[in-house]
Design an enzyme around this catalytic site. Structure first.
Site, mmCIF file in Angstrom:
data_model
loop_
_atom_site.group_PDB
_atom_site.id
_atom_site.type_symbol
_atom_site.label_atom_id
_atom_site.label_comp_id
_atom_site.label_asym_id
_atom_site.label_seq_id
_atom_site.Cartn_x
_atom_site.Cartn_y
_atom_site.Cartn_z
ATOM 1 N N TYR A 10 25.614 -129.607 -49.200
ATOM 2 C CA TYR A 10 25.047 -128.272 -49.422
ATOM 3 C C TYR A 10 26.128 -127.261 -49.037
ATOM 4 O O TYR A 10 25.949 -126.415 -48.169
ATOM 5 C CB TYR A 10 23.747 -128.054 -48.636
ATOM 6 C CG TYR A 10 22.854 -127.023 -49.292
ATOM 7 C CD1 TYR A 10 22.204 -127.321 -50.493
ATOM 8 C CD2 TYR A 10 22.686 -125.751 -48.748
ATOM 9 C CE1 TYR A 10 21.410 -126.380 -51.114
ATOM 10 C CE2 TYR A 10 21.884 -124.804 -49.373
ATOM 11 C CZ TYR A 10 21.246 -125.128 -50.552
ATOM 12 O OH TYR A 10 20.465 -124.185 -51.175
ATOM 13 N N GLY A 32 32.267 -122.058 -45.604
ATOM 14 C CA GLY A 32 32.736 -122.671 -44.356
ATOM 15 C C GLY A 32 33.295 -124.067 -44.632
ATOM 16 O O GLY A 32 34.396 -124.414 -44.197
ATOM 17 N N HIS A 33 32.524 -124.862 -45.387
ATOM 18 C CA HIS A 33 33.002 -126.199 -45.761
ATOM 19 C C HIS A 33 34.301 -126.087 -46.564
ATOM 20 O O HIS A 33 35.246 -126.843 -46.349
ATOM 21 C CB HIS A 33 31.969 -126.907 -46.648
ATOM 22 C CG HIS A 33 30.672 -127.221 -45.977
ATOM 23 N ND1 HIS A 33 29.480 -126.662 -46.360
ATOM 24 C CD2 HIS A 33 30.372 -128.052 -44.954
ATOM 25 C CE1 HIS A 33 28.504 -127.139 -45.607
ATOM 26 N NE2 HIS A 33 29.012 -127.982 -44.738
ATOM 27 N N GLY A 54 34.724 -127.635 -38.069
ATOM 28 C CA GLY A 54 34.570 -126.196 -37.889
ATOM 29 C C GLY A 54 34.394 -125.801 -36.433
ATOM 30 O O GLY A 54 33.676 -126.479 -35.690
ATOM 31 N N ASP A 112 30.697 -125.317 -34.947
ATOM 32 C CA ASP A 112 30.000 -126.347 -34.170
ATOM 33 C C ASP A 112 30.924 -126.755 -33.024
ATOM 34 O O ASP A 112 31.431 -127.869 -32.977
ATOM 35 C CB ASP A 112 29.660 -127.528 -35.079
ATOM 36 C CG ASP A 112 28.732 -127.110 -36.204
ATOM 37 O OD1 ASP A 112 27.531 -127.002 -35.970
ATOM 38 O OD2 ASP A 112 29.224 -126.841 -37.325
ATOM 39 N N SER A 122 24.517 -124.360 -43.765
ATOM 40 C CA SER A 122 23.602 -124.878 -44.800
ATOM 41 C C SER A 122 22.172 -124.496 -44.445
ATOM 42 O O SER A 122 21.337 -124.293 -45.319
ATOM 43 C CB SER A 122 23.719 -126.402 -44.898
ATOM 44 O OG SER A 122 25.056 -126.780 -45.109
HETATM 45 P P1 AMP Z 1 27.876 -129.771 -41.831
HETATM 46 O O1 AMP Z 1 27.817 -130.083 -43.285
HETATM 47 O O2 AMP Z 1 26.975 -128.661 -41.414
HETATM 48 O O3 AMP Z 1 27.783 -131.014 -40.961
HETATM 49 O O4 AMP Z 1 29.343 -129.204 -41.579
HETATM 50 C C1 AMP Z 1 30.487 -129.919 -41.969
HETATM 51 C C2 AMP Z 1 31.687 -129.301 -41.303
HETATM 52 O O5 AMP Z 1 31.792 -127.931 -41.691
HETATM 53 C C3 AMP Z 1 31.605 -129.304 -39.774
HETATM 54 O O6 AMP Z 1 32.886 -129.600 -39.233
HETATM 55 C C4 AMP Z 1 31.194 -127.893 -39.458
HETATM 56 O O7 AMP Z 1 31.599 -127.453 -38.177
HETATM 57 C C5 AMP Z 1 31.913 -127.113 -40.541
HETATM 58 N N1 AMP Z 1 31.291 -125.805 -40.763
HETATM 59 C C6 AMP Z 1 29.975 -125.543 -40.945
HETATM 60 N N2 AMP Z 1 29.771 -124.205 -41.081
HETATM 61 C C7 AMP Z 1 30.993 -123.617 -40.949
HETATM 62 C C8 AMP Z 1 31.446 -122.273 -40.980
HETATM 63 N N3 AMP Z 1 30.620 -121.244 -41.169
HETATM 64 N N4 AMP Z 1 32.769 -122.038 -40.822
HETATM 65 C C9 AMP Z 1 33.630 -123.067 -40.627
HETATM 66 N N5 AMP Z 1 33.265 -124.372 -40.604
HETATM 67 C C10 AMP Z 1 31.961 -124.640 -40.753
#
Ligand code: AMP
Length: 284
Positions: free
Chosen positions: A32, A36-37, A148, A151, A187
């Site tokens: 999703y 950021g991703h 990121g 987190d 997400s």
């Molecule tokens: P997730 O899909 O939420 O598990 O996130 C995957 C990666 O994207 C993790 O390393 C998160 O820390 C990073 N991430 C999520 N949101 C952001 C953001 N707004 N800015 C930078 N990295 C992000």
């Protein structure tokens, strides 16, 4: 971009890349995708020759009353976005591929750092995260893996695991990407109504306020935390789960802000649980 569903196929493709001397960059995600991703993927592209992205909504990191079943998904959109930023391999394993029948092995960072902040309200969460990240790092064997700063606790726990288990990978933190207005992209922002999204802006606003407070000479962590909590809860619609002032590496609480300090916040806004943080660097 090649989409791969099995561990065997991914390993064999990456073995060839490694044999060609390519540097491999890895970005694990739950999909999703948002900017950021994509920032992590762009950075991986800049730093490595081959970029591997995984999409896996990892069941072991969700508690029994959390949003595993409702977690947003959009594999087609994700495919386009990842291809658009130059990802080479998109790894999309099924749950059975990652956790086969009789699965019984977990990787856990013990001690305070997984029990404070999000660890308090999400028991077992970081055990699920470190288990899946250890598995993915073992499968991909990247030179670098990017996470990121949003987190922050997850990043700190993963760095700890990599150090403790002598994993041969460099962990790189990437700055948080924000919406106009400051809301950290997530997400889970999709759970917010328009009104809630507006109210959620107060989280990043409070973190900016913290920076100003330190800049103007305030150093008492308890006073700063209390003022920020009040600012956030005055907004209405938001319930603060925690707002902590802590050491950025060990995540232990800090009483006086003298060195680099992390301010981390988690709050409930409607159906969403949002987290954000800021690293405060006092001027010397
Ligand atoms: P997730 O899909 O939420 O598990 O996130 C995957 C990666 O994207 C993790 O390393 C998160 O820390 C990073 N991430 C999520 N949101 C952001 C953001 N707004 N800015 C930078 N990295 C992000």
């Amino acid at each position: 971009m090649l989409e791969i569903k099995t561990i065997r196929e991914l390993r064999s493709a990456l073995k060839e890349e490694r044999a060609r001397g390519k540097k491999i960059g890895f970005v694990p995600t739950m999909g999703y995708m948002h900017e950021g991703h994509l920032a992590l993927m762009r950075e991986a592209n800049r730093l490595a020759d081959v970029v591997v992205v995984s999409i896996f909504v990892n069941p072991t990191q969700f508690g029994p009353n959390e949003d595993l079943g409702k977690y947003p998904r959009d594999i087609e959109g994700d495919r386009d976005k990842a291809a658009g930023v130059g990802v080479d391999f998109l790894f999309v394993p099924a749950v059975k591929e990652m956790y086969s029948e009789g699965y019984s092995t977990y990787v856990e960072v013990t001690g305070e750092m997984t029990h404070v902040l999000c660890g308090r309200s999400r028991p077992g969460h970081f055990k699920g995260v470190t288990t899946v990240v250890a598995k993915l790092l073992n499968i991909v064997e990247p030179d670098i893996a990017l996470f990121g700063n949003k987190d922050w606790q997850q990043l700190a726990v993963i760095k700890r695991m990599v150090r403790d288990l002598n994993m041969d990978v460099e962990i790189i933190g990437v700055p948080t990407v924000r919406e106009n207005g400051g809301l950290a992209m997530s997400s889970r922002n999709t759970y917010l109504s328009l009104e809630e999204r507006k109210a959620a802006l107060v989280l990043s606003k409070a973190l900016r306020l913290a920076q100003d407070m330190v800049r103007t000479g305030k150093t008492n962590a308890g006073e700063i935390a209390a003022e920020l909590k009040e600012t956030i809860e005055n907004e209405g619609l938001i319930e603060v789960e925690y707002l902590e002032v802590c050491d950025p590496e060990s995540l232990s609480p800090v009483e006086t802000i003298e060195a680099n300090t992390l301010i981390a916040v988690a709050a409930r806004v409607g159906k969403a649980r949002l987290i954000d943080n800021a690293l405060i660097v006092p001027e010397s």
